[in-house]
Design an enzyme around this catalytic site. Structure first.
Site, PDB file in Angstrom:
ATOM      1  N   ARG A   5       0.827  -1.216   0.000  1.00 51.76           N
ATOM      2  CA  ARG A   5       0.000   0.000   0.000  1.00 51.76           C
ATOM      3  C   ARG A   5       0.854   1.255   0.000  1.00 51.76           C
ATOM      4  NH1 ARG A   5      -2.657  -2.325   4.479  1.00 51.76           N
ATOM      5  NH2 ARG A   5      -4.288  -3.772   3.806  1.00 51.76           N
ATOM      6  N   ARG A  13       4.943 -28.068   3.953  1.00 53.72           N
ATOM      7  CA  ARG A  13       5.729 -27.501   5.033  1.00 53.72           C
ATOM      8  C   ARG A  13       4.988 -27.777   6.320  1.00 53.72           C
ATOM      9  NH1 ARG A  13      10.205 -26.617   3.859  1.00 53.72           N
ATOM     10  NH2 ARG A  13      10.407 -25.211   5.639  1.00 53.72           N
ATOM     11  N   ARG A  35       8.497 -16.235  13.223  1.00 55.55           N
ATOM     12  CA  ARG A  35       7.737 -15.194  13.932  1.00 55.55           C
ATOM     13  C   ARG A  35       7.443 -15.630  15.352  1.00 55.55           C
ATOM     14  NH1 ARG A  35       2.500 -15.671   9.865  1.00 55.55           N
ATOM     15  NH2 ARG A  35       2.251 -17.910  10.056  1.00 55.55           N
ATOM     16  N   GLU A  54       7.518 -19.823  15.921  1.00 63.09           N
ATOM     17  CA  GLU A  54       7.224 -20.726  14.807  1.00 63.09           C
ATOM     18  C   GLU A  54       8.496 -21.043  14.033  1.00 63.09           C
ATOM     19  OE1 GLU A  54       4.156 -19.594  12.120  1.00 63.09           O
ATOM     20  OE2 GLU A  54       2.689 -19.232  13.715  1.00 63.09           O
ATOM     21  N   TYR A  56      -3.587 -23.779  -0.488  1.00 57.73           N
ATOM     22  CA  TYR A  56      -3.309 -22.855   0.617  1.00 57.73           C
ATOM     23  C   TYR A  56      -4.578 -22.043   0.840  1.00 57.73           C
ATOM     24  CZ  TYR A  56      -0.051 -19.424   2.920  1.00 57.73           C
ATOM     25  OH  TYR A  56       0.640 -18.595   3.764  1.00 57.73           O
ATOM     26  N   ASP A 103      -7.515 -20.017   2.851  1.00 59.69           N
ATOM     27  CA  ASP A 103      -7.877 -19.272   4.053  1.00 59.69           C
ATOM     28  C   ASP A 103      -9.195 -19.826   4.582  1.00 59.69           C
ATOM     29  OD1 ASP A 103      -5.671 -17.648   4.064  1.00 59.69           O
ATOM     30  OD2 ASP A 103      -6.604 -16.041   2.908  1.00 59.69           O
TER      31      ASP A 103
HETATM   32  N1  UDP Z   1       6.274 -13.166   3.695  1.00 58.17           N
HETATM   33  C1  UDP Z   1       7.551 -12.650   3.780  1.00 58.17           C
HETATM   34  N2  UDP Z   1       7.864 -11.846   4.844  1.00 58.17           N
HETATM   35  C2  UDP Z   1       6.977 -11.580   5.844  1.00 58.17           C
HETATM   36  C3  UDP Z   1       5.686 -12.113   5.742  1.00 58.17           C
HETATM   37  C4  UDP Z   1       5.355 -12.907   4.657  1.00 58.17           C
HETATM   38  O1  UDP Z   1       8.387 -12.911   2.937  1.00 58.17           O
HETATM   39  O2  UDP Z   1       7.343 -10.874   6.793  1.00 58.17           O
HETATM   40  C5  UDP Z   1       5.966 -14.037   2.533  1.00 58.17           C
HETATM   41  C6  UDP Z   1       6.259 -15.491   2.891  1.00 58.17           C
HETATM   42  O3  UDP Z   1       6.742 -16.160   1.735  1.00 58.17           O
HETATM   43  C7  UDP Z   1       4.882 -16.007   3.266  1.00 58.17           C
HETATM   44  C8  UDP Z   1       3.981 -15.231   2.302  1.00 58.17           C
HETATM   45  O4  UDP Z   1       4.595 -13.953   2.199  1.00 58.17           O
HETATM   46  O5  UDP Z   1       4.776 -17.398   3.081  1.00 58.17           O
HETATM   47  C9  UDP Z   1       2.551 -15.128   2.749  1.00 58.17           C
HETATM   48  O6  UDP Z   1       2.501 -14.522   4.025  1.00 58.17           O
HETATM   49  P1  UDP Z   1       1.281 -14.772   5.033  1.00 58.17           P
HETATM   50  O7  UDP Z   1       1.452 -13.863   6.179  1.00 58.17           O
HETATM   51  O8  UDP Z   1       0.030 -14.753   4.274  1.00 58.17           O
HETATM   52  O9  UDP Z   1       1.606 -16.263   5.507  1.00 58.17           O
HETATM   53  P2  UDP Z   1       0.837 -17.134   6.604  1.00 58.17           P
HETATM   54  O10 UDP Z   1       0.343 -16.191   7.641  1.00 58.17           O
HETATM   55  O11 UDP Z   1      -0.232 -17.854   5.886  1.00 58.17           O
HETATM   56  O12 UDP Z   1       1.906 -18.020   7.112  1.00 58.17           O
END
Ligand code: UDP
Length: 384
Positions: A179, A258, A289, A312, A360, A362
């Site tokens: 954004r 994964r 994270r 995680e 994948y 939601d």
């Molecule tokens: N991603 C990234 N950096 C971040 C967050 C996300 O590179 O800080 C990329 C990463 O490849 C991830 C994808 O964006 O798998 C989708 O992120 P999302 O937060 O949707 O993943 P989820 O919460 O489903 O694990």
């Protein structure tokens, strides 16, 4: 002998939604799940020492722009006004995600206007020569330019997927908005919130119907118990939401997933990190994270004596691990097509959900797909 008119394998959102809709239409449904709880990977539990609701398989945030799904979900639970925001740590500095004007200006130490920031990113993305991005790296660079891609996406994604970014689909990075305003909401959807009484109460309400019989701790592939694959397939309609490769005994190979190792810790402070999700963008930190669950429910009167966090760690899933994310490389996709051909040839077995479809998904898309299955293929089958 199975007494049900339909067997649903898996008590996640897909399975429970199908079961509920069929039950309301007059069909007697048995739902089996090999785990001891409802909700699949969206399940939550109250951590006993602190009373804090923990998402057992990592953070689940409900968000949707689908009015039908929002109305449906609201039949079974109220939602809080929670708005998801994420931050990320890169080289010891915290930035807001998804990439927005605040992230860009902080990263470049600038005060760009929206148009200036757009022009900067466009000039950085020009290295692609205007070609349509075909994989994760190209898509990432086209969206945010190489410097931001390398800071926030490259290494996080290496940790998350451990798959060369050239082999990852562009769609993975497209999950995140970019954004050119200071709006730092993680999701773009019209509706967002967390189940007010918790995820578990939502799933219990969904399953609570006199024509639904839920049997937990039942493995569909265990032939020593009555509701098993050999006894059911072909004899009664089956909605199968487990891994599609498992259903066919891996005859076409093992699909790539994964999994995540979740390390939960109770920390004796009122607030560990000040927010619900903090990403770690760099390779020197082994986890992707940290979740801090109290921040998902600021409206609750949780203890101030302690907080629950979860780190995680992502890795390749072996057969005995919980599959979380389909890797979906080109070879996985070819294998999936072979499984889909087998699935289409099964007599009245319907494959759905994240594991059954190898997608994948939601939560809102999962619910929509379940409603579609009931209104579509299953409607003809159970027409009275
Ligand atoms: N991603 C990234 N950096 C971040 C967050 C996300 O590179 O800080 C990329 C990463 O490849 C991830 C994808 O964006 O798998 C989708 O992120 P999302 O937060 O949707 O993943 P989820 O919460 O489903 O694990």
């Amino acid at each position: 002998m199975v007494q049900a008119e339909c067997v649903v394998v898996g008590a996640g959102l897909f399975g429970l939604t199908v079961a509920r809709e069929l039950a309301e239409a007059g069909v007697r449904v048995v739902v089996v799940d090999k785990r001891d709880h409802l909700g699949g990977n969206a399940a939550s539990a109250v951590e006993p020492a602190t009373g804090i609701e923990v998402h057992r398989y990592g953070a689940h945030l409900f968000h949707t722009s689908d009015e039908r799904v929002w109305a449906y979900a609201n039949r079974f639970t109220a939602f809080t006004g929670y708005v998801h925001r994420v931050f990320t740590v890169h080289r010891g500095v915290v930035y807001p995600l998804p990439v927005n004007l605040g992230t860009i200006n902080q990263f470049f130490g600038a005060a760009y206007s929206p148009d200036e920031a757009k022009a900067l990113i466009a000039s950085q993305a020009a290295e692609l020569g205007g070609a349509e991005p075909v994989n994760f790296i190209e898509k990432g660079i086209s969206l945010v330019g190489r410097p931001l891609y390398e800071a926030f996406f490259r290494d996080y994604t290496a940790k998350q997927w451990q798959t060369p970014a050239e082999e990852l689909p562009a769609s993975v990075v497209s999950r995140l908005p970019v954004r050119f305003t200071y709006d730092s909401r993680y999701f773009n959807d019209t509706h967002e919130g967390l189940p007010a009484g918790g995820y578990d109460a939502w799933f219990r309400a969904l399953a609570d119907h006199p024509r639904i019989d839920v049997r937990l701790g039942v493995d569909f592939f265990d032939a020593s118990q009555p509701i098993n694959k050999a006894a059911c397939a072909g004899a009664v309609p089956v909605v199968y939401t487990g891994p599609i490769d498992r259903y066919f005994d891996y005859a076409e190979g093992v699909l790539g997933w994964r999994t995540i190792d979740l390390a939960q810790e109770i920390v004796p402070v009122a607030d560990f990190q000040g927010t619900s999700v903090m990403n770690y963008a760099d390779l020197d930190v082994p986890f992707t994270r940290i979740l801090e669950f109290r921040h998902f429910h600021p409206e609750r009167d949780y203890t101030k004596d302690a907080t629950v966090i979860m780190r995680e760690y992502s890795r390749v899933a072996g057969r005995d691990d919980e599959p979380y994310y389909p890797v979906a490389t080109a070879s996985d996709k070819a294998m999936l097509a072979a499984y889909q051909a087998r699935a289409a040839a099964e007599d009245r077995v319907f494959f759905g959900g994240r594991l059954g479809q190898y997608r994948y998904l939601d939560m809102d898309v999962t619910i929509a797909a379940a409603l579609d299955l009931v209104e579509g293929e299953l409607a003809g089958l159970f027409a009275r």
